[in-house]
Enzyme design. Structure first.
Site, PDB file in Angstrom:
ATOM      1  N   SER A 290      55.133  18.658  35.129  1.00 47.71           N
ATOM      2  CA  SER A 290      54.091  19.299  34.203  1.00 47.71           C
ATOM      3  C   SER A 290      54.366  19.152  32.448  1.00 47.71           C
ATOM      4  O   SER A 290      54.498  18.319  32.212  1.00 47.71           O
ATOM      5  CB  SER A 290      54.223  20.658  34.757  1.00 47.71           C
ATOM      6  OG  SER A 290      53.120  21.485  34.283  1.00 47.71           O
TER       7      SER A 290
ATOM      8  N   HIS B   6      51.203  20.423  41.416  1.00 46.51           N
ATOM      9  CA  HIS B   6      51.340  21.783  41.366  1.00 46.51           C
ATOM     10  C   HIS B   6      50.879  22.719  42.936  1.00 46.51           C
ATOM     11  O   HIS B   6      50.147  21.813  43.497  1.00 46.51           O
ATOM     12  CB  HIS B   6      50.562  22.513  40.221  1.00 46.51           C
ATOM     13  CG  HIS B   6      51.111  22.334  38.870  1.00 46.51           C
ATOM     14  ND1 HIS B   6      50.916  21.128  38.208  1.00 46.51           N
ATOM     15  CD2 HIS B   6      51.881  23.088  38.042  1.00 46.51           C
ATOM     16  CE1 HIS B   6      51.339  21.299  37.121  1.00 46.51           C
ATOM     17  NE2 HIS B   6      51.928  22.457  36.979  1.00 46.51           N
TER      18      HIS B   6
ATOM     19  N   GLU C 195      48.524  14.139  38.009  1.00 45.32           N
ATOM     20  CA  GLU C 195      48.146  15.274  38.621  1.00 45.32           C
ATOM     21  C   GLU C 195      47.768  16.256  37.441  1.00 45.32           C
ATOM     22  O   GLU C 195      48.130  16.199  36.306  1.00 45.32           O
ATOM     23  CB  GLU C 195      49.420  15.824  39.311  1.00 45.32           C
ATOM     24  CG  GLU C 195      50.473  16.070  38.429  1.00 45.32           C
ATOM     25  CD  GLU C 195      50.699  17.631  37.806  1.00 45.32           C
ATOM     26  OE1 GLU C 195      50.072  18.606  38.612  1.00 45.32           O
ATOM     27  OE2 GLU C 195      51.372  17.870  36.848  1.00 45.32           O
TER      28      GLU C 195
END
Length: 301
Positions: free
Chosen positions: A115, A275, A205
């Site tokens: 992330s 996630h 992602e």
């Protein structure tokens, strides 16, 4: 474990010391942190805390100076064999302004996270040092057992089983794996934190972005010519990226297909990382083969 392009840090051995730091957002999930620490300890690692792990400065885990100092201390600590990022959030890129990795005087070590930690992983990639796109400490306990064991097995043996996804575009390509959160990566384009895209398998992602925002980011990549040297694209989970209720919108899958499938390179989607679900470990800098016909991402030894 070797690479023609990236230097891989030494493998971990149970009993090694690792250090937990918070390079981005302030800690909120104390129970999740303790659960993640217990998993590392159950694998017989000694976990130390960086000096900022519980600091707060607005939404950041301390101001830029203390977060930068925590990273520097962990990087330079001769006892520390890996740096565990506590959580993502926002702020990793801020501490990397005018940052230097003190190479070759400091032996590289694993940095582990995903992330917002994309900023650290990509910064290391600019100096050809491998790292690990994998769960942060506050998400590790939510991982299925196979995903947890996959991460520890890689760190201790350097080996990974293939990941199975769904083919969107056929063909086969080999290259250097470059995972990222799309939103974070987009804000690193054309900065000193962007590694070379020459010959990479780009792995993306994201979370909580409306489809039109995904479209806007990918259109920026296209206008910059960022995909010109990319050899293949592997997509993980784009979770909570549904259209705004009542809007006349494409789905996020429709956006991704529209922006990628005319690139004439292998594309594999629905791989188990990102996630809100299993987040399989992906080594930045590892040579891989992306098989768009079988939908497999395979890791070369």
């Amino acid at each position: 474990m070797s690479s023609n392009f990236y230097q891989l840090p030494p493998l971990l051995v149970p009993g090694d010391t690792v250090k937990a730091i918070a390079p981005s957002g302030a800690l909120k999930e104390t129970a999740a942190l303790e659960a993640g620490l217990n998993i590392w300890r159950s694998h017989e690692y000694k976990v130390k805390f960086g000096l900022n792990y519980n600091k707060r400065f607005g939404y950041l885990a301390g101001d830029d100076n203390i977060r930068r100092q925590a990273l520097q201390d962990a990087w330079q600590d001769p006892e520390c064999q890996a740096i565990l990022c506590i959580r993502g959030g926002y702020g990793g890129a801020r501490l990397l302004e005018n940052w230097q990795w003190d190479l070759p005087s400091i032996k590289p070590k694993w940095i582990i996270g995903f992330s917002d930690v994309t900023a650290l992983l990509w910064s290391l990639a600019t100096v050809k040092i491998a790292s690990l796109h994998a769960p942060v400490l506050t998400t590790l306990a939510q991982e299925p057992q196979w995903s947890q064991e996959r991460m520890f097995n890689y760190l201790q043996t350097g080996k990974l089983d293939p990941l199975q996804g769904k083919t969107w575009q056929g063909g086969t390509a080999s290259g250097i794996l470059l995972p990222a959160n799309l939103t974070v990566a987009t804000h690193l384009l054309k900065t000193p934190l962007q590694p070379s895209f020459d010959g990479v398998i780009l792995v993306l992602e994201d979370v909580t972005e409306y489809p039109y925002r995904i479209d806007r980011m990918l259109t920026q990549w296209r206008l910059m010519g960022a995909f010109a040297r990319v050899k293949g694209i592997a997509l993980g989970r784009f979770s909570r990226c549904e259209p705004y209720p009542g809007s006349n919108s494409w789905t996020v899958e429709e956006v991704l297909r529209d922006r990628f499938t005319d690139l004439n390179i292998p594309i594999v989607a629905d791989l188990p990382f990102g996630h809100d679900g299993a987040n399989a470990a992906l080594p930045v800098g590892q040579k891989v083969t992306l098989d768009g016909d079988s939908g497999k991402l395979m890791f070369d030894e």
